[in-house]
Design an enzyme around this catalytic site. Structure first.
Site, PDB file in Angstrom:
ATOM      1  N   GLU A  50      12.774  25.368   5.033  1.00  0.00           N
ATOM      2  CA  GLU A  50      13.370  26.710   4.987  1.00  0.00           C
ATOM      3  C   GLU A  50      14.763  26.664   4.349  1.00  0.00           C
ATOM      4  O   GLU A  50      15.205  27.643   3.755  1.00  0.00           O
ATOM      5  CB  GLU A  50      13.434  27.280   6.414  1.00  0.00           C
ATOM      6  CG  GLU A  50      13.295  28.777   6.459  1.00  0.00           C
ATOM      7  CD  GLU A  50      12.966  29.306   7.851  1.00  0.00           C
ATOM      8  OE1 GLU A  50      11.767  29.466   8.147  1.00  0.00           O
ATOM      9  OE2 GLU A  50      13.891  29.559   8.634  1.00  0.00           O
ATOM     10  N   LYS A  53       7.097  39.507   6.442  1.00  0.00           N
ATOM     11  CA  LYS A  53       7.415  40.199   7.698  1.00  0.00           C
ATOM     12  C   LYS A  53       7.358  41.707   7.500  1.00  0.00           C
ATOM     13  O   LYS A  53       6.813  42.437   8.321  1.00  0.00           O
ATOM     14  CB  LYS A  53       8.852  39.857   8.120  1.00  0.00           C
ATOM     15  CG  LYS A  53       9.026  38.580   8.881  1.00  0.00           C
ATOM     16  CD  LYS A  53      10.429  38.598   9.453  1.00  0.00           C
ATOM     17  CE  LYS A  53      10.907  37.229   9.847  1.00  0.00           C
ATOM     18  NZ  LYS A  53      12.322  37.210  10.199  1.00  0.00           N
ATOM     19  N   HIS A  59      -5.446   6.031   9.431  1.00  0.00           N
ATOM     20  CA  HIS A  59      -6.899   6.215   9.348  1.00  0.00           C
ATOM     21  C   HIS A  59      -7.245   7.595   8.807  1.00  0.00           C
ATOM     22  O   HIS A  59      -8.360   8.066   8.983  1.00  0.00           O
ATOM     23  CB  HIS A  59      -7.521   6.017  10.740  1.00  0.00           C
ATOM     24  CG  HIS A  59      -7.268   4.646  11.282  1.00  0.00           C
ATOM     25  ND1 HIS A  59      -8.148   3.604  11.121  1.00  0.00           N
ATOM     26  CD2 HIS A  59      -6.194   4.139  11.945  1.00  0.00           C
ATOM     27  CE1 HIS A  59      -7.641   2.516  11.680  1.00  0.00           C
ATOM     28  NE2 HIS A  59      -6.452   2.815  12.181  1.00  0.00           N
TER      29      HIS A  59
HETATM   30  O1  PA5 Z   1      16.120  29.058  11.024  1.00  0.00           O
HETATM   31  C1  PA5 Z   1      16.009  30.260  11.108  1.00  0.00           C
HETATM   32  O2  PA5 Z   1      16.968  31.048  10.904  1.00  0.00           O
HETATM   33  C2  PA5 Z   1      14.689  30.896  11.480  1.00  0.00           C
HETATM   34  O3  PA5 Z   1      13.686  29.935  11.600  1.00  0.00           O
HETATM   35  C3  PA5 Z   1      14.819  31.631  12.807  1.00  0.00           C
HETATM   36  O4  PA5 Z   1      15.241  30.731  13.797  1.00  0.00           O
HETATM   37  C4  PA5 Z   1      13.492  32.266  13.224  1.00  0.00           C
HETATM   38  O5  PA5 Z   1      13.014  33.111  12.209  1.00  0.00           O
HETATM   39  C5  PA5 Z   1      13.680  33.078  14.511  1.00  0.00           C
HETATM   40  O6  PA5 Z   1      14.690  34.031  14.334  1.00  0.00           O
HETATM   41  P1  PA5 Z   1      15.384  34.707  15.570  1.00  0.00           P
HETATM   42  O7  PA5 Z   1      16.171  33.685  16.303  1.00  0.00           O
HETATM   43  O8  PA5 Z   1      16.261  35.769  14.985  1.00  0.00           O
HETATM   44  O9  PA5 Z   1      14.302  35.283  16.421  1.00  0.00           O
END
Ligand code: PA5
Length: 463
Positions: A277, A420, A306
């Site tokens: 990410e 989303k 394996h």
């Molecule tokens: O690293 C990040 O910013 C994301 O993976 C968030 O942690 C994830 O989308 C969850 O978001 P939130 O904490 O706003 O629910």
């Protein structure tokens, strides 16, 4: 002790020794300076997370553990769950003497229903973790959890069974906290989800579970303070980041993290999200199209010997395999002499399992190296809160520095938004309905004409 050995990245067809990055390289120094600037200006805050005040969290968790609670249900996803999950997964039973912990992440209705049928609302503390307070998966499951609590124990008691970890000021969850007086902890605004394991996001559920959070944070702090100025940052994590990127430029654009310890496999999940990410970006900070990133892949030794190693050794030479290796395990077994052991395997008799496990790792690494595949190794002297803390902090630094070297914004995730918004539109959100319809029309035209039928309607006679 935790160290990183990159010697397997150098050799014929790999990086040449002359290319070995150094902390004196301008590019690496600049990346370290830029990141330090972001820390100094408060734009990026994870550098301070090892200084999180632990005492209030531990004292509060101890109070809760003295109450009627036996279990905690931790509701969160992505950066709001993977850190605590990884650390707890690495814990020995002696480090889990608090509440039993269950994570509600996925929206699969069967799993969610099973969880709520299994847990007892009388004795479950619900911990909801979301920085934005608007994450569909988290807020949907939290709504179910709250109703479940209220139906069982009434609203007043339910309010004493909810803990919210969220932004200190903004977001809808913060408003609900203020309204209902739930227990609450704040996530520093300049710490993003995937960099937040050492804030209340990770520390609250871990403290409730009885995990030694002080030692975890201390391990991270010791790693940070060992390489605290720009030069030291450049010559440690900066070099590691540069090595990973140099390999990616050579076409080794898949990064397999292969853990030879079951207790470290959660860390691989945590790392996958952090790396993917943070570094998978379409544009750089100058707005140019770059499409950066290397694909992180999870593998488990010896199981994947394996399953995957055939591909890693003989398939396309595009993978950097980084091993997680442990010197000293907390438990041991010895293979006994046994009439059931085939004669061809009699050399195994009397061997400790850790020795066999280690030999399999050495064998796999050597076989990959022999085939010209780049390998590296993270070596843990033991799996304990300190080494885990140092590993977490180190990868946050390596990822952030890799982002600076690539010139991208490591700390956002714009690519997650479109999916989303389409989902919101499909579920009736007025702002996104049109977008969802457009996308649906485009994909439906495509799939309905091209789908290949493999199974028709069931035969009623068979059921
Ligand atoms: O690293 C990040 O910013 C994301 O993976 C968030 O942690 C994830 O989308 C969850 O978001 P939130 O904490 O706003 O629910």
């Amino acid at each position: 002790m935790l160290n990183f050995d990159s010697s397997g990245l150098y050799g014929d067809g790999l990086l040449s020794p002359e290319e070995r990055p150094s902390g004196d390289d301008d590019e690496i120094l600049n990346a370290a300076r830029t990141l330090q600037g972001r820390f100094d200006e408060g734009e990026v805050g994870f550098v301070h997370t090892p200084d999180t005040e632990i005492d209030p969290i531990v004292a509060w968790a101890e109070e809760r553990r003295k109450e009627q609670f036996t279990d905690q249900l931790v509701i969160g996803i992505g950066g709001s769950s993977l850190g605590a999950r990884a650390v707890l997964h690495s814990a020995m039973p002696k480090h889990r003497r608090g509440l039993d912990t269950y994570f509600a992440e996925n929206l699969d209705p069967e799993s969610v229903d099973r969880l709520f049928n299994f847990l007892d609302p009388e004795t479950t503390l619900v911990v909801v973790i979301t920085k934005s307070g608007t994450t569909v998966e988290t807020m949907s499951q939290f709504a179910i959890a709250r109703r479940w609590l209220i139906d069982a124990v009434g609203e007043q008691r339910a309010n004493r069974q909810i803990v919210a970890v969220t932004d200190p000021e903004s977001g809808s969850l913060r408003k609900l906290v203020d309204e209902h007086g739930w227990f609450d902890f704040s996530i520093p605004p300049n710490v993003g989800g995937r960099f937040s394991v050492l804030t209340p996001v990770g520390l609250v559920p871990l403290a409730l579970a009885g995990y030694p959070v002080r030692a975890l944070v201390d391990g991270a702090k010791r790693a940070r303070d060992r390489h605290s100025d720009v030069d030291a940052i450049a010559s440690s994590w900066g070099v590691v980041a540069a090595e990973h990127l140099a390999l990616a430029e050579r076409g080794f654009d898949q990064l397999v993290m292969m853990s030879y310890a079951d207790r470290l496999t959660g860390l691989v999940d945590w790392f996958r999200q952090l790396w993917a990410e943070s570094l998978g970006k379409a544009t750089n900070r100058r707005g140019e199209t770059v499409h950066t990133g290397t694909t992180p892949i999870k593998a488990v030794g010896v199981i994947d010997q394996h399953s995957q190693v055939q591909l890693y050794r003989e398939g396309p030479n595009d993978k950097h395999i980084t091993f997680l290796e442990v010197d000293q395990f907390d438990r041991e077994r010895t293979i006994p002499q046994s009439p059931s052991m085939p004669a061809a395997l009699s050399h195994l008799e009397g061997q400790r399992l850790s020795r066999v496990f280690g030999a399999e790792l050495e064998g796999t690494r050597a076989a990959l190296q022999q085939a010209g595949r780049p390998t590296s190794t993270w070596r843990f002297d033991a799996i304990n809160p300190s080494t885990i803390g140092a590993f977490l902090y180190s990868w946050q630094m390596i990822t952030a520095l890799a982002g600076e070297l690539l010139g991208i914004n490591t700390f956002d995730q714009p690519g997650v938004e479109l999916g989303k918004n389409i989902a919101h539109g499909l579920l009736g959100h007025p702002d996104h309905r049109q977008l969802a319809q457009q996308m649906l029309d485009a994909t439906e035209a495509h799939t309905s004409s091209e789908a290949i039928q493999f199974l028709g309607e069931p035969d009623p006679a068979v059921g």
